[in-house]
Enzyme design. Structure first.
Site, PDB file in Angstrom:
ATOM      1  N   HIS A  31     -49.768  18.247 -27.323  1.00 33.79           N
ATOM      2  CA  HIS A  31     -48.955  17.028 -27.200  1.00 33.79           C
ATOM      3  C   HIS A  31     -49.354  16.268 -25.927  1.00 33.79           C
ATOM      4  CE1 HIS A  31     -45.029  14.819 -27.684  1.00 33.79           C
ATOM      5  NE2 HIS A  31     -45.252  14.616 -26.392  1.00 33.79           N
ATOM      6  N   GLU A  32     -49.480  16.990 -24.803  1.00 33.79           N
ATOM      7  CA  GLU A  32     -49.848  16.342 -23.537  1.00 33.79           C
ATOM      8  C   GLU A  32     -51.287  15.844 -23.576  1.00 33.79           C
ATOM      9  OE1 GLU A  32     -47.457  15.462 -21.689  1.00 33.79           O
ATOM     10  OE2 GLU A  32     -46.075  16.770 -22.761  1.00 33.79           O
ATOM     11  N   CYS A  87     -40.334  13.387 -27.602  1.00 36.09           N
ATOM     12  CA  CYS A  87     -41.097  12.923 -26.442  1.00 36.09           C
ATOM     13  C   CYS A  87     -40.222  12.007 -25.595  1.00 36.09           C
ATOM     14  CB  CYS A  87     -42.333  12.178 -26.936  1.00 36.09           C
ATOM     15  SG  CYS A  87     -43.387  11.545 -25.624  1.00 36.09           S
ATOM     16  N   HIS A 110     -51.441  12.577 -25.266  1.00 35.31           N
ATOM     17  CA  HIS A 110     -51.071  11.482 -24.363  1.00 35.31           C
ATOM     18  C   HIS A 110     -52.286  11.018 -23.566  1.00 35.31           C
ATOM     19  CE1 HIS A 110     -46.810  10.829 -24.772  1.00 35.31           C
ATOM     20  NE2 HIS A 110     -46.530  12.110 -24.610  1.00 35.31           N
TER      21      HIS A 110
END
Length: 173
Positions: free
Chosen positions: A146-147, A103, A150
């Site tokens: 993953h996004e 990341c 966030h």
């Protein structure tokens, strides 16, 4: 995706910045400021080597917006090209697999994370506000999750399978 304004490259924040651990808020996908942020995310992503996605909070904005483009990644089996989604949420997911992740907001480490290998995500396009569903698998599914993590206030270090699964990032000269 409809045309976006031209974007500017923004600085990427790193852990332990508070904005990375704070859940992002939903925003109006038709708001011109959201379209500008979408363009900025894409511009920042394009100039960042190896970057396949970027969430708004990674550039210091607590909005539920992210960009993604895995089309040039060697692990991508299928992809939907370059796009930005607003207020995205997981519709369905299946078949967990463990794989290594890195990341931009955690520049010194990588880690093994279990994620669904098939996923459907519903979101809205910036500018037009058109509702879309992205169904994908393998690497693009991992990148989407993953996004989305966030946007929910998590970095991959919060999801690693254990302390034994965190590794110093390799640098290649």
């Amino acid at each position: 995706m409809p045309p976006l304004p031209s974007g500017q490259v923004l600085p990427v924040v790193t852990v332990p910045a508070d904005v990375l651990s704070t859940p992002c808020i939903d925003v109006d996908p038709t708001d011109p400021a959201v379209a500008q942020l979408a363009a900025d995310l894409l511009a920042t992503q394009r100039v960042s080597p190896g970057c396949v996605g970027l969430a708004a909070n990674q550039v210091g904005v607590g909005w539920r917006v992210f960009s993604l483009d895995v089309s040039q990644h060697p692990k991508a089996r299928i992809h939907h090209g370059e796009y930005v989604l607003v207020n995205a949420r997981v519709e369905s997911s299946s078949r967990n697999e463990k794989s290594r992740e890195g990341c931009m907001s955690v520049p010194d480490f990588t880690g093994d994370v279990k994620r669904a290998s098939r996923i459907a995500v519903r979101g809205w396009l910036p500018g037009s506000g058109e509702e879309v569903v992205v169904e994908t698998d393998a690497f693009e599914a991992r990148a989407l999750q993953h996004e989305l993590d966030h946007l929910d206030g998590f970095v991959f270090l919060d999801r690693v399978v254990g302390p034994h699964a965190v590794f110093p990032r390799k640098t290649y000269l």
